[in-house]
Write an enzyme that holds these catalytic residues in place. Structure first.
Site, PDB file in Angstrom:
ATOM      1  N   THR A  95       0.495  -0.921  -0.001  1.00 16.15           N
ATOM      2  CA  THR A  95       0.003  -0.068   0.430  1.00 16.15           C
ATOM      3  C   THR A  95       1.448   1.248   0.159  1.00 16.15           C
ATOM      4  OG1 THR A  95      -1.438  -1.245   0.783  1.00 16.15           O
ATOM      5  CG2 THR A  95      -1.685   1.033   1.359  1.00 16.15           C
ATOM      6  N   LYS A 170      -7.254   2.036  -3.280  1.00 15.06           N
ATOM      7  CA  LYS A 170      -6.841   1.929  -1.756  1.00 15.06           C
ATOM      8  C   LYS A 170      -6.492   2.066  -0.456  1.00 15.06           C
ATOM      9  CE  LYS A 170      -4.953  -1.172   1.575  1.00 15.06           C
ATOM     10  NZ  LYS A 170      -5.695  -2.215   2.104  1.00 15.06           N
ATOM     11  N   LYS A 238      -0.294   4.983   8.531  1.00 16.87           N
ATOM     12  CA  LYS A 238       0.461   5.833   6.666  1.00 16.87           C
ATOM     13  C   LYS A 238      -0.339   6.156   5.981  1.00 16.87           C
ATOM     14  CE  LYS A 238       1.569   2.030   5.411  1.00 16.87           C
ATOM     15  NZ  LYS A 238       1.142   1.243   4.206  1.00 16.87           N
TER      16      LYS A 238
HETATM   17  N1  LIG Z   1      -1.349  -6.527   8.062  1.00 15.82           N
HETATM   18  C1  LIG Z   1      -2.406  -6.799   6.870  1.00 15.82           C
HETATM   19  O1  LIG Z   1      -3.651  -6.562   7.107  1.00 15.82           O
HETATM   20  C2  LIG Z   1      -2.178  -5.292   5.812  1.00 15.82           C
HETATM   21  C3  LIG Z   1      -1.204  -5.024   4.844  1.00 15.82           C
HETATM   22  N2  LIG Z   1      -1.625  -3.707   4.074  1.00 15.82           N
HETATM   23  C4  LIG Z   1      -0.219  -3.908   3.138  1.00 15.82           C
HETATM   24  O2  LIG Z   1       0.502  -4.563   2.787  1.00 15.82           O
HETATM   25  C5  LIG Z   1       2.207  -4.132   3.152  1.00 15.82           C
HETATM   26  C6  LIG Z   1       3.069  -4.759   4.117  1.00 15.82           C
HETATM   27  O3  LIG Z   1       1.919  -5.078   5.528  1.00 15.82           O
HETATM   28  P1  LIG Z   1       2.358  -6.372   6.742  1.00 15.82           P
HETATM   29  O4  LIG Z   1       2.409  -7.388   5.868  1.00 15.82           O
HETATM   30  O5  LIG Z   1       1.770  -5.756   7.252  1.00 15.82           O
HETATM   31  O6  LIG Z   1       3.664  -5.442   6.957  1.00 15.82           O
HETATM   32  P2  LIG Z   1       4.627  -5.804   8.070  1.00 15.82           P
HETATM   33  O7  LIG Z   1       5.231  -4.671   9.068  1.00 15.82           O
HETATM   34  O8  LIG Z   1       4.597  -7.452   8.626  1.00 15.82           O
HETATM   35  O9  LIG Z   1       6.148  -6.020   6.699  1.00 15.82           O
HETATM   36  C7  LIG Z   1       6.404  -5.667   6.091  1.00 15.82           C
HETATM   37  C8  LIG Z   1       7.536  -6.333   5.040  1.00 15.82           C
HETATM   38  O10 LIG Z   1       8.134  -4.393   4.862  1.00 15.82           O
HETATM   39  C9  LIG Z   1       9.624  -5.047   4.774  1.00 15.82           C
HETATM   40  N3  LIG Z   1      10.433  -3.864   5.447  1.00 15.82           N
HETATM   41  C10 LIG Z   1       9.830  -2.606   5.511  1.00 15.82           C
HETATM   42  N4  LIG Z   1      11.093  -1.941   5.310  1.00 15.82           N
HETATM   43  C11 LIG Z   1      12.356  -1.682   4.476  1.00 15.82           C
HETATM   44  C12 LIG Z   1      13.227  -1.421   3.869  1.00 15.82           C
HETATM   45  N5  LIG Z   1      13.845   0.095   3.672  1.00 15.82           N
HETATM   46  N6  LIG Z   1      13.544  -2.375   2.142  1.00 15.82           N
HETATM   47  C13 LIG Z   1      13.241  -3.248   2.798  1.00 15.82           C
HETATM   48  N7  LIG Z   1      12.636  -4.405   2.973  1.00 15.82           N
HETATM   49  C14 LIG Z   1      11.404  -3.132   4.192  1.00 15.82           C
HETATM   50  C15 LIG Z   1       9.847  -5.710   6.085  1.00 15.82           C
HETATM   51  O11 LIG Z   1      11.423  -6.120   6.501  1.00 15.82           O
HETATM   52  P3  LIG Z   1      11.482  -7.019   7.738  1.00 15.82           P
HETATM   53  O12 LIG Z   1      11.209  -8.183   7.518  1.00 15.82           O
HETATM   54  O13 LIG Z   1      13.173  -7.307   7.341  1.00 15.82           O
HETATM   55  O14 LIG Z   1      11.288  -5.747   8.866  1.00 15.82           O
HETATM   56  C16 LIG Z   1       8.438  -6.265   6.072  1.00 15.82           C
HETATM   57  O15 LIG Z   1       9.022  -8.457   4.855  1.00 15.82           O
HETATM   58  C17 LIG Z   1       1.682  -2.747   3.800  1.00 15.82           C
HETATM   59  O16 LIG Z   1       2.222  -1.630   2.239  1.00 15.82           O
HETATM   60  C18 LIG Z   1       0.964  -2.737   4.063  1.00 15.82           C
HETATM   61  O17 LIG Z   1      -0.003  -1.126   4.266  1.00 15.82           O
HETATM   62  C19 LIG Z   1      -2.365  -4.332   2.978  1.00 15.82           C
HETATM   63  C20 LIG Z   1      -3.080  -5.198   3.561  1.00 15.82           C
HETATM   64  C21 LIG Z   1      -3.290  -5.762   4.649  1.00 15.82           C
HETATM   65  O1  LIG Z   2      -4.819  -2.805   4.994  1.00 11.48           O
HETATM   66  C1  LIG Z   2      -5.702  -3.392   4.936  1.00 11.48           C
HETATM   67  C2  LIG Z   2      -6.875  -3.810   5.518  1.00 11.48           C
HETATM   68  C3  LIG Z   2      -6.774  -4.591   6.548  1.00 11.48           C
HETATM   69  C4  LIG Z   2      -7.989  -5.354   5.686  1.00 11.48           C
HETATM   70  O2  LIG Z   2      -8.595  -4.816   5.047  1.00 11.48           O
HETATM   71  O3  LIG Z   2      -8.942  -5.719   6.454  1.00 11.48           O
END
Ligand SMILES: NC(=O)C1=CN([C@@H]2O[C@H](COP(=O)(O)OP(=O)(O)OC[C@H]3O[C@@H](n4cnc5c(N)ncnc54)[C@H](OP(=O)(O)O)[C@@H]3O)[C@@H](O)[C@H]2O)C=CC1
Ligand SMILES: O=CCCC(=O)O
Length: 293
Positions: A95, A170, A238
């Site tokens: 996102t 989104k 964010k």
């Molecule tokens: N969780 C949710 O319910 C949802 C999340 N999203 C979106 O999906 C994306 C991921 O979410 P989520 O999995 O929850 O987040 P997490 O915080 O669990 O994971 C984030 C990921 O990004 C990596 N990362 C962060 N900073 C850097 C960097 N500078 N360089 C390289 N890798 C980096 C982390 O690596 P490391 O392990 O090394 O920290 C990790 O793999 C976000 O944009 C979020 O808004 C969308 C829908 C639902």
């Molecule tokens: O970006 C996160 C969305 C979480 C959800 O749709 O439940």
């Protein structure tokens, strides 16, 4: 089908595992490389860098925390751009804002690669179950190529046209979700403070016009003060920030979202950023609710 997968956080890990379960050959990379071990145990190959993954795979998916992570993985040393080129596709499902997506799209296209942005609605459980809603935009041919993967990851994919439209859709959805969470939390506090049972409020809400999966799923744990992260609060804040910026660009007044963003910011300042976004309830309780709801 072989795909690369960059970013194994809450979402990326579940999505990559799901692809493996459905017979995809998956090469994974994560900034903290040790997080690849669990996927390797499920059959994934591990790439040492984003560039190495792109070199190996025709299609590479990314699921990263925010705009700065999405840009870093593409533009930094050993990044995607070093190996993207003709015949290769890059799909960013993180996102981010439209400007970030456009920057990545332009750079990938300059190298003769193809780019699709494809952020998702749905959280950890839908990611595990392949029930996400995919909001794609960009290169139509690459979108077509990715349909077999999108069919595994999601229950529905939308193709929304030009790059930026997926990111904007989104952000609109998550702005509504974040604002709704704040109203929900205030309602729980109000019920409690005015002598009603918050649990009964959940039962009443579930039978009426505003019933929704979020209230049903998060309500009981909010009443217990339990916030195991499915969607980390720092990411919701964010998204509010990026949605408010989209509102600024388009001169759309968003007082409700702005107030909700303040509550998420306050929650972050209290150290709640890594908890589930429903932990904003702790802020609203502190702002006048009781310690119980
Ligand atoms: N969780 C949710 O319910 C949802 C999340 N999203 C979106 O999906 C994306 C991921 O979410 P989520 O999995 O929850 O987040 P997490 O915080 O669990 O994971 C984030 C990921 O990004 C990596 N990362 C962060 N900073 C850097 C960097 N500078 N360089 C390289 N890798 C980096 C982390 O690596 P490391 O392990 O090394 O920290 C990790 O793999 C976000 O944009 C979020 O808004 C969308 C829908 C639902
Ligand atoms: O970006 C996160 C969305 C979480 C959800 O749709 O439940």
């Amino acid at each position: 089908m072989e795909v690369g997968f960059l970013g194994l956080g809450i979402m990326g890990k579940a999505m990559a595992a799901n692809l493996l379960r459905h017979g995809f050959r998956v090469t994974v990379w994560n900034r903290t490389l040790s997080k690849c071990d669990e996927l390797a145990a499920l059959g994934a190959t591990v790439g040492e860098t984003p560039a190495a993954v792109v070199a190996k795979c025709k299609y590479t998916i990314a699921m990263l925390s925010d705009p700065s992570a999405a840009l870093s993985v593409v533009f930094d040393k050993d990044g995607v751009l070093e190996q993207i080129g003709e015949g290769k596709g890059y799909v960013d499902m993180s996102t981010v804002d439209a400007a970030t997506s456009c920057k990545i799209s332009e750079a990938v296209k300059q190298k003769a690669g193809a780019f699709v942005e494809a952020p998702v609605s749905g959280s950890k459980k839908p990611a595990e179950d392949g029930q996400l809603v995919i909001l794609a935009a960009g290169d139509k041919a690459l979108y077509g190529d990715m349909v077999p993967a999108f069919d595994v990851l999601g229950k529905k994919s939308f193709f929304l046209g030009e790059i930026g439209n997926g990111a904007k859709m989104k952000l609109v959805v998550n702005m509504i979700m974040g604002s709704t969470m704040n109203a929900f939390s205030e309602g729980l506090c109000l019920a409690d403070k005015s002598g009603l049972s918050p649990q009964t409020l959940l039962d009443v809400l579930d039978l009426g016009a505003v019933a929704n999966p979020m209230f049903k799923m998060k309500g009981p744990s909010m009443l217990q003060g339990s916030y195991n992260p499915a969607f980390p609060l720092k990411h919701q804040q964010k998204d509010m920030r990026l949605a408010l910026s989209l509102g600024d660009e388009n001169a759309v007044a968003m007082p409700v979202a702005a107030a909700a963003n303040e509550a998420f910011k306050k929650a972050r300042s209290l150290g709640l950023g890594d908890l589930d976004f429903s932990a904003v309830h702790e802020v609203l309780k502190g702002a006048g609710g009781s310690g119980q709801a």
